[in-house]
Design a protein around this motif. Sequence first.
Motif, PDB file in Angstrom:
ATOM      1  N   ALA A  64     -50.625  24.793 -61.719  1.00 51.33           N
ATOM      2  CA  ALA A  64     -49.785  23.756 -61.112  1.00 51.33           C
ATOM      3  C   ALA A  64     -49.811  23.873 -59.591  1.00 51.33           C
ATOM      4  O   ALA A  64     -49.860  22.861 -58.879  1.00 51.33           O
ATOM      5  N   PHE A  65     -49.795  25.109 -59.084  1.00 51.55           N
ATOM      6  CA  PHE A  65     -49.867  25.319 -57.638  1.00 51.55           C
ATOM      7  C   PHE A  65     -51.194  24.820 -57.085  1.00 51.55           C
ATOM      8  O   PHE A  65     -51.232  24.104 -56.081  1.00 51.55           O
ATOM      9  N   LEU A  66     -52.297  25.181 -57.732  1.00 56.22           N
ATOM     10  CA  LEU A  66     -53.615  24.762 -57.248  1.00 56.22           C
ATOM     11  C   LEU A  66     -53.775  23.240 -57.308  1.00 56.22           C
ATOM     12  O   LEU A  66     -54.326  22.628 -56.384  1.00 56.22           O
ATOM     13  N   ALA A  67     -53.285  22.628 -58.373  1.00 54.26           N
ATOM     14  CA  ALA A  67     -53.363  21.170 -58.474  1.00 54.26           C
ATOM     15  C   ALA A  67     -52.494  20.494 -57.417  1.00 54.26           C
ATOM     16  O   ALA A  67     -52.901  19.490 -56.820  1.00 54.26           O
ATOM     17  N   SER A  68     -51.317  21.040 -57.146  1.00 57.63           N
ATOM     18  CA  SER A  68     -50.445  20.472 -56.113  1.00 57.63           C
ATOM     19  C   SER A  68     -51.085  20.580 -54.738  1.00 57.63           C
ATOM     20  O   SER A  68     -51.025  19.637 -53.940  1.00 57.63           O
ATOM     21  N   VAL A  69     -51.705  21.714 -54.461  1.00 54.78           N
ATOM     22  CA  VAL A  69     -52.379  21.892 -53.173  1.00 54.78           C
ATOM     23  C   VAL A  69     -53.562  20.932 -53.055  1.00 54.78           C
ATOM     24  O   VAL A  69     -53.793  20.338 -51.997  1.00 54.78           O
ATOM     25  N   ASP A  92     -52.651  11.921 -60.871  1.00 53.02           N
ATOM     26  CA  ASP A  92     -51.448  12.575 -60.362  1.00 53.02           C
ATOM     27  C   ASP A  92     -50.299  12.422 -61.348  1.00 53.02           C
ATOM     28  O   ASP A  92     -49.522  13.354 -61.567  1.00 53.02           O
ATOM     29  N   PHE A  93     -50.180  11.257 -61.975  1.00 49.48           N
ATOM     30  CA  PHE A  93     -49.141  11.026 -62.975  1.00 49.48           C
ATOM     31  C   PHE A  93     -49.323  11.964 -64.166  1.00 49.48           C
ATOM     32  O   PHE A  93     -48.367  12.594 -64.623  1.00 49.48           O
ATOM     33  N   ILE A  94     -50.539  12.079 -64.664  1.00 48.90           N
ATOM     34  CA  ILE A  94     -50.808  12.962 -65.802  1.00 48.90           C
ATOM     35  C   ILE A  94     -50.530  14.418 -65.432  1.00 48.90           C
ATOM     36  O   ILE A  94     -49.965  15.172 -66.224  1.00 48.90           O
ATOM     37  N   ARG A  95     -50.895  14.809 -64.209  1.00 55.29           N
ATOM     38  CA  ARG A  95     -50.617  16.171 -63.737  1.00 55.29           C
ATOM     39  C   ARG A  95     -49.110  16.437 -63.717  1.00 55.29           C
ATOM     40  O   ARG A  95     -48.649  17.490 -64.179  1.00 55.29           O
ATOM     41  N   CYS A  96     -48.351  15.479 -63.224  1.00 61.60           N
ATOM     42  CA  CYS A  96     -46.897  15.670 -63.142  1.00 61.60           C
ATOM     43  C   CYS A  96     -46.246  15.711 -64.518  1.00 61.60           C
ATOM     44  O   CYS A  96     -45.356  16.534 -64.755  1.00 61.60           O
ATOM     45  N   THR A  98     -47.628  16.561 -67.488  1.00 61.13           N
ATOM     46  CA  THR A  98     -47.968  17.799 -68.204  1.00 61.13           C
ATOM     47  C   THR A  98     -47.319  19.009 -67.562  1.00 61.13           C
ATOM     48  O   THR A  98     -46.824  19.892 -68.269  1.00 61.13           O
ATOM     49  N   SER A  99     -47.298  19.062 -66.239  1.00 59.66           N
ATOM     50  CA  SER A  99     -46.651  20.196 -65.569  1.00 59.66           C
ATOM     51  C   SER A  99     -45.165  20.247 -65.867  1.00 59.66           C
ATOM     52  O   SER A  99     -44.608  21.324 -66.100  1.00 59.66           O
ATOM     53  N   SER A 100     -44.528  19.096 -65.871  1.00 58.23           N
ATOM     54  CA  SER A 100     -43.096  19.050 -66.149  1.00 58.23           C
ATOM     55  C   SER A 100     -42.782  19.539 -67.561  1.00 58.23           C
ATOM     56  O   SER A 100     -41.874  20.360 -67.765  1.00 58.23           O
ATOM     57  N   ILE A 101     -43.540  19.071 -68.530  1.00 54.98           N
ATOM     58  CA  ILE A 101     -43.303  19.470 -69.923  1.00 54.98           C
ATOM     59  C   ILE A 101     -43.575  20.957 -70.123  1.00 54.98           C
ATOM     60  O   ILE A 101     -42.771  21.682 -70.716  1.00 54.98           O
ATOM     61  N   ILE A 102     -44.701  21.423 -69.610  1.00 53.58           N
ATOM     62  CA  ILE A 102     -45.068  22.830 -69.825  1.00 53.58           C
ATOM     63  C   ILE A 102     -44.148  23.764 -69.056  1.00 53.58           C
ATOM     64  O   ILE A 102     -43.759  24.817 -69.566  1.00 53.58           O
ATOM     65  N   PHE A 103     -43.774  23.397 -67.820  1.00 52.99           N
ATOM     66  CA  PHE A 103     -42.811  24.226 -67.084  1.00 52.99           C
ATOM     67  C   PHE A 103     -41.485  24.315 -67.830  1.00 52.99           C
ATOM     68  O   PHE A 103     -40.856  25.377 -67.855  1.00 52.99           O
ATOM     69  N   PHE A 104     -41.038  23.218 -68.410  1.00 55.54           N
ATOM     70  CA  PHE A 104     -39.786  23.228 -69.150  1.00 55.54           C
ATOM     71  C   PHE A 104     -39.868  24.180 -70.342  1.00 55.54           C
ATOM     72  O   PHE A 104     -38.950  24.981 -70.577  1.00 55.54           O
ATOM     73  N   ILE A 105     -40.972  24.127 -71.073  1.00 56.37           N
ATOM     74  CA  ILE A 105     -41.132  24.988 -72.249  1.00 56.37           C
ATOM     75  C   ILE A 105     -41.186  26.464 -71.865  1.00 56.37           C
ATOM     76  O   ILE A 105     -40.485  27.291 -72.452  1.00 56.37           O
ATOM     77  N   ILE A 106     -42.011  26.802 -70.873  1.00 50.65           N
ATOM     78  CA  ILE A 106     -42.131  28.228 -70.525  1.00 50.65           C
ATOM     79  C   ILE A 106     -40.875  28.747 -69.831  1.00 50.65           C
ATOM     80  O   ILE A 106     -40.566  29.937 -69.926  1.00 50.65           O
ATOM     81  N   SER A 107     -40.136  27.869 -69.167  1.00 48.40           N
ATOM     82  CA  SER A 107     -38.882  28.306 -68.549  1.00 48.40           C
ATOM     83  C   SER A 107     -37.838  28.633 -69.599  1.00 48.40           C
ATOM     84  O   SER A 107     -37.099  29.622 -69.466  1.00 48.40           O
ATOM     85  N   VAL A 131     -37.691  19.671 -62.674  1.00 45.15           N
ATOM     86  CA  VAL A 131     -36.974  18.524 -62.121  1.00 45.15           C
ATOM     87  C   VAL A 131     -37.801  17.845 -61.028  1.00 45.15           C
ATOM     88  O   VAL A 131     -37.895  16.608 -60.972  1.00 45.15           O
ATOM     89  N   VAL A 132     -38.435  18.642 -60.159  1.00 42.80           N
ATOM     90  CA  VAL A 132     -39.240  18.067 -59.079  1.00 42.80           C
ATOM     91  C   VAL A 132     -40.461  17.338 -59.643  1.00 42.80           C
ATOM     92  O   VAL A 132     -40.786  16.228 -59.206  1.00 42.80           O
ATOM     93  N   PHE A 133     -41.141  17.936 -60.614  1.00 42.16           N
ATOM     94  CA  PHE A 133     -42.284  17.266 -61.234  1.00 42.16           C
ATOM     95  C   PHE A 133     -41.843  15.988 -61.953  1.00 42.16           C
ATOM     96  O   PHE A 133     -42.541  14.968 -61.899  1.00 42.16           O
ATOM     97  N   ALA A 134     -40.696  16.027 -62.615  1.00 39.91           N
ATOM     98  CA  ALA A 134     -40.187  14.838 -63.305  1.00 39.91           C
ATOM     99  C   ALA A 134     -39.836  13.734 -62.302  1.00 39.91           C
ATOM    100  O   ALA A 134     -40.114  12.552 -62.553  1.00 39.91           O
ATOM    101  N   LEU A 135     -39.248  14.099 -61.177  1.00 40.22           N
ATOM    102  CA  LEU A 135     -38.948  13.122 -60.145  1.00 40.22           C
ATOM    103  C   LEU A 135     -40.234  12.505 -59.600  1.00 40.22           C
ATOM    104  O   LEU A 135     -40.317  11.281 -59.391  1.00 40.22           O
ATOM    105  N   ASP A 136     -41.256  13.327 -59.424  1.00 39.49           N
ATOM    106  CA  ASP A 136     -42.532  12.828 -58.917  1.00 39.49           C
ATOM    107  C   ASP A 136     -43.176  11.877 -59.916  1.00 39.49           C
ATOM    108  O   ASP A 136     -43.681  10.823 -59.544  1.00 39.49           O
ATOM    109  N   PHE A 137     -43.172  12.223 -61.207  1.00 39.66           N
ATOM    110  CA  PHE A 137     -43.809  11.288 -62.145  1.00 39.66           C
ATOM    111  C   PHE A 137     -42.984  10.033 -62.327  1.00 39.66           C
ATOM    112  O   PHE A 137     -43.525   8.964 -62.620  1.00 39.66           O
ATOM    113  N   TYR A 138     -41.684  10.082 -62.104  1.00 39.01           N
ATOM    114  CA  TYR A 138     -40.864   8.874 -62.134  1.00 39.01           C
ATOM    115  C   TYR A 138     -41.240   7.946 -60.978  1.00 39.01           C
ATOM    116  O   TYR A 138     -41.397   6.735 -61.159  1.00 39.01           O
TER     117      TYR A 138
END
Length: 171
Positions: A64-69, A92-96, A98-107, A131-138
């Motif tokens: 997620a960090f590398l994709a964001s950079v 970018d939408f797909i990245r956000c 998937t990152s949001s869902i996976i971050f939520f699960i691992i958190s 939350v930040v990834f979800a805001l971005d994909f919104y």
Amino acid sequence: MGDIEAPDSSQPRQSVLMSVLPSKEFATSRKGMLLIAEGALSFISFVCFAASAAAAFVTVPLLAFLASVFFLFAYSTKFNERFKGFCFPLMDFIRCVTSSIIFFIISIMAVSKYPDGSSKAAGIFGFIATVVFALDFYVIFNELAGFLKQRGESNEEPAGQRDDFSDSDSD
């Protein structure tokens, strides 16, 4: 002496670091701030996961960090406008998403399953990143929906004109 030229002192020298960093205009825009926040939260979560007992989850924040950079670099240097074959907002939408869902699960797993403090910290930063990834994909979804709606309205007129011409041809 010929081969070595004296540097032109009338122009300011720009350091290599300043040429890589995003411009101030982009960094203060909504998209720039979201990408910087995503990168920072992903990196902090990566460090916390690397230092915790939940080190198996270290891959997600790193990717997620590398994709964001990458997207920060692509948008700030207008790299995305050079490649017309790729739909950067959709990627970018797909990245956000998937990152949001996976971050939520691992958190959830890091906070509930592992007792050490760095796992809990990684989970908390993961929830904030969610939350930040979800805001971005919104935001991206609203922009894409507005673009498609505008494009759909412009496509309706020629279709209506073609029907009028085809009806007059058949008479």
